[in-house]
Design a protein around this motif. Sequence first.
Motif, PDB file in Angstrom:
ATOM      1  N   UNK A 163       0.835  -1.203   0.000  1.00 47.46           N
ATOM      2  CA  UNK A 163       0.000   0.000   0.000  1.00 47.46           C
ATOM      3  C   UNK A 163       0.874   1.258   0.000  1.00 47.46           C
ATOM      4  N   UNK A 164       1.969   1.270   0.756  1.00 49.79           N
ATOM      5  CA  UNK A 164       2.797   2.471   0.872  1.00 49.79           C
ATOM      6  C   UNK A 164       3.421   2.869  -0.465  1.00 49.79           C
ATOM      7  N   UNK A 165       3.596   1.894  -1.368  1.00 48.02           N
ATOM      8  CA  UNK A 165       4.152   2.185  -2.693  1.00 48.02           C
ATOM      9  C   UNK A 165       3.060   2.490  -3.720  1.00 48.02           C
ATOM     10  N   UNK A 166       1.813   2.305  -3.322  1.00 46.02           N
ATOM     11  CA  UNK A 166       0.726   2.489  -4.273  1.00 46.02           C
ATOM     12  C   UNK A 166       0.611   1.353  -5.260  1.00 46.02           C
ATOM     13  N   UNK A 167       1.143   0.165  -4.896  1.00 39.46           N
ATOM     14  CA  UNK A 167       1.089  -0.980  -5.804  1.00 39.46           C
ATOM     15  C   UNK A 167      -0.356  -1.403  -6.060  1.00 39.46           C
ATOM     16  N   UNK A 168      -0.628  -1.808  -7.276  1.00 41.83           N
ATOM     17  CA  UNK A 168      -1.935  -2.371  -7.614  1.00 41.83           C
ATOM     18  C   UNK A 168      -1.971  -3.850  -7.243  1.00 41.83           C
ATOM     19  N   UNK A 169      -3.159  -4.337  -6.964  1.00 37.27           N
ATOM     20  CA  UNK A 169      -3.351  -5.772  -6.721  1.00 37.27           C
ATOM     21  C   UNK A 169      -3.592  -6.422  -8.072  1.00 37.27           C
ATOM     22  N   UNK A 170      -2.583  -7.145  -8.540  1.00 38.97           N
ATOM     23  CA  UNK A 170      -2.631  -7.774  -9.856  1.00 38.97           C
ATOM     24  C   UNK A 170      -3.194  -9.194  -9.749  1.00 38.97           C
ATOM     25  N   UNK A 171      -3.529  -9.823 -10.891  1.00 33.94           N
ATOM     26  CA  UNK A 171      -4.062 -11.190 -10.832  1.00 33.94           C
ATOM     27  C   UNK A 171      -3.143 -12.183 -10.146  1.00 33.94           C
ATOM     28  N   UNK A 172      -1.813 -11.931 -10.190  1.00 32.82           N
ATOM     29  CA  UNK A 172      -0.888 -12.868  -9.540  1.00 32.82           C
ATOM     30  C   UNK A 172      -0.491 -12.441  -8.132  1.00 32.82           C
ATOM     31  N   UNK A 173      -1.034 -11.313  -7.643  1.00 36.17           N
ATOM     32  CA  UNK A 173      -0.725 -10.861  -6.278  1.00 36.17           C
ATOM     33  C   UNK A 173      -1.342 -11.823  -5.275  1.00 36.17           C
ATOM     34  N   UNK A 174      -0.524 -12.273  -4.339  1.00 28.67           N
ATOM     35  CA  UNK A 174      -1.040 -13.167  -3.296  1.00 28.67           C
ATOM     36  C   UNK A 174      -1.209 -12.460  -1.963  1.00 28.67           C
ATOM     37  N   UNK A 175      -0.340 -11.465  -1.682  1.00 24.34           N
ATOM     38  CA  UNK A 175      -0.405 -10.733  -0.413  1.00 24.34           C
ATOM     39  C   UNK A 175      -0.467  -9.244  -0.672  1.00 24.34           C
ATOM     40  N   UNK A 176      -1.450  -8.584  -0.052  1.00 25.93           N
ATOM     41  CA  UNK A 176      -1.502  -7.120  -0.054  1.00 25.93           C
ATOM     42  C   UNK A 176      -1.026  -6.666   1.315  1.00 25.93           C
ATOM     43  N   UNK A 177       0.117  -5.966   1.346  1.00 32.27           N
ATOM     44  CA  UNK A 177       0.750  -5.566   2.599  1.00 32.27           C
ATOM     45  C   UNK A 177       0.308  -4.157   2.963  1.00 32.27           C
ATOM     46  N   UNK A 178      -0.490  -4.047   4.024  1.00 33.69           N
ATOM     47  CA  UNK A 178      -1.014  -2.758   4.472  1.00 33.69           C
ATOM     48  C   UNK A 178      -0.038  -2.082   5.413  1.00 33.69           C
ATOM     49  N   UNK A 179       0.981  -1.448   4.852  1.00 36.47           N
ATOM     50  CA  UNK A 179       2.072  -0.876   5.655  1.00 36.47           C
ATOM     51  C   UNK A 179       1.925   0.636   5.785  1.00 36.47           C
ATOM     52  N   UNK A 180       0.706   1.091   6.082  1.00 41.62           N
ATOM     53  CA  UNK A 180       0.463   2.510   6.303  1.00 41.62           C
ATOM     54  C   UNK A 180      -0.202   2.718   7.655  1.00 41.62           C
ATOM     55  N   UNK A 181      -0.234   3.953   8.079  1.00 46.01           N
ATOM     56  CA  UNK A 181      -0.799   4.317   9.385  1.00 46.01           C
ATOM     57  C   UNK A 181      -2.171   4.950   9.184  1.00 46.01           C
ATOM     58  N   UNK A 182      -3.115   4.597  10.041  1.00 44.48           N
ATOM     59  CA  UNK A 182      -4.421   5.246  10.027  1.00 44.48           C
ATOM     60  C   UNK A 182      -5.365   4.774   8.946  1.00 44.48           C
ATOM     61  N   UNK A 183      -5.075   3.616   8.314  1.00 44.70           N
ATOM     62  CA  UNK A 183      -5.940   3.124   7.245  1.00 44.70           C
ATOM     63  C   UNK A 183      -6.522   1.744   7.558  1.00 44.70           C
ATOM     64  N   UNK A 184      -6.646   1.411   8.838  1.00 43.41           N
ATOM     65  CA  UNK A 184      -7.172   0.102   9.195  1.00 43.41           C
ATOM     66  C   UNK A 184      -8.582  -0.105   8.641  1.00 43.41           C
ATOM     67  N   UNK A 185      -9.393   0.947   8.624  1.00 41.05           N
ATOM     68  CA  UNK A 185     -10.748   0.798   8.098  1.00 41.05           C
ATOM     69  C   UNK A 185     -10.720   0.418   6.620  1.00 41.05           C
ATOM     70  N   UNK A 186      -9.740   0.908   5.877  1.00 46.07           N
ATOM     71  CA  UNK A 186      -9.600   0.546   4.462  1.00 46.07           C
ATOM     72  C   UNK A 186      -9.370  -0.955   4.330  1.00 46.07           C
ATOM     73  N   UNK A 187      -8.416  -1.468   5.101  1.00 48.99           N
ATOM     74  CA  UNK A 187      -8.069  -2.886   4.987  1.00 48.99           C
ATOM     75  C   UNK A 187      -9.218  -3.782   5.448  1.00 48.99           C
ATOM     76  N   UNK A 188      -9.903  -3.367   6.508  1.00 46.55           N
ATOM     77  CA  UNK A 188     -10.988  -4.193   7.028  1.00 46.55           C
ATOM     78  C   UNK A 188     -12.211  -4.182   6.117  1.00 46.55           C
ATOM     79  N   UNK A 189     -12.380  -3.105   5.339  1.00 48.25           N
ATOM     80  CA  UNK A 189     -13.504  -3.065   4.402  1.00 48.25           C
ATOM     81  C   UNK A 189     -13.227  -3.863   3.122  1.00 48.25           C
TER      82      UNK A 189
END
Length: 443
Positions: free
Chosen positions: A293-319
């Motif tokens: 997330x901190x790099x603004x990476x897109x979730x591609x078809x082969x992405x297996x892990x989305x790493x939520x390495x930012x502060x204050x965005x827990x609601x984003x990840x949980x939604x």
Amino acid sequence: MMGLRARLALATYRWLGVAAYPVITAALAVRSARGKEERSRRSERYGYASAPRPEGPLVWVHAASVGETNAMVPLIREIGRSGITVLLTTGTVTSARFAQSRMGPSVIHQYVPLDLKPALDRFLDYWQPDLALFAESEIWPMTIMALSERHIPQILVNARMSDRSYRRWSRFSSMSSALFENLALVIAQSELDSTRYQELGALPVLVSGNLKAESGLPEADAAVLERLRNQIGDRPTWAAISTFDGEEIAAANVHKLLSSRLDLVTIIVPRHPERADEIEEALNNAGMVVARRSRGDSIMPDTTVYLGDTIGEMSLYLQLTEIAFVGRSLTASGGQNPLEPAMMGCAILSGGHVGNFRDSYQMLARNGSARMVRDTEMLAKGVYYLLTNEPARHAMIDAGLQTVHQMRGALSKTMRGLDPYINPLTMKARLMPRNPSQENSGK
């Protein structure tokens, strides 16, 4: 009255702090180099202020980390509505950034001073608080004694006492009594916490419930949320949040166990985002394709892990999911707050080491909204069951929302307990002449 043993213990603590001053200075420099201290604001740790002290009454609120800070937000806002200035101190870079993102300019933020007399004297001489409120389990001997010497009321709010802390303080009962008798009031989360504080010498003690049931998460950026949902598409998701060392690899192993049956996306949100580089390296070595997330990476078809390495965005990840494993409970101990994922509409899974949040987990488990797992294999089975059983998943989600609703009420009880201390400051603030900048600040 303070006994001889307690006086000797506190004197020893004080002189050890003086002796360790050069070591502490070096340690802070190392932490700054590692990004764990803000280099430009390191002087605040020694009590030097970096902001002006407004006229009028001021309440010092201290919350150690992000979770405690978020829990204090509704209370801080209630105090601010009375026209009282709030000075918020925190102890970590992440909590400082979170506080500034949640509270903005309406609250003064400083890093908490070291528990050393010179730093505390400098801090208290400048800020001159009328009242000090400490969140949860923040007990610092020199801070307590310095406030007591100045006759500044100090209150522990949303107070909890973990098993480990209770055992430690019980071994030093004379010192705990000498410290806790200086607290004007303890407002505890539960009856067990209340009993423990009373046994250790605190009086009076009230029970309010958990303020964390009152504090929601900051809203997610709607455009970012929609974009990520579109990138994920129909792929099932689950999240491992507030993870500690070892739990990220556990989540990767869960993904591997399920990947032959499900084309899923695993979302990992580490408790300390500064660990993201080492986490990504470990995940890559485990064969995961990581988007950050901190790099603004897109979730591609082969992405297996989305790493939520930012502060204050827990609601984003949980939604982005309806299933959340809450960390610091499988390979680490103590647990993390399960109420946030519950109020965001997630079924909750957790390891068994949740002593710091025992009451919350007991209520959630009793109502059927949280399940405990022993190991990675059991976690994988729990994730698979919930991903493939929509009625069971939604039943857990509904039970979690109901449990959080039942737990609310702590804020009003806390404010009633604080009334004798807040009301005189409110009257003082109302009698003070106000300038336009104060009126526009939202206070």
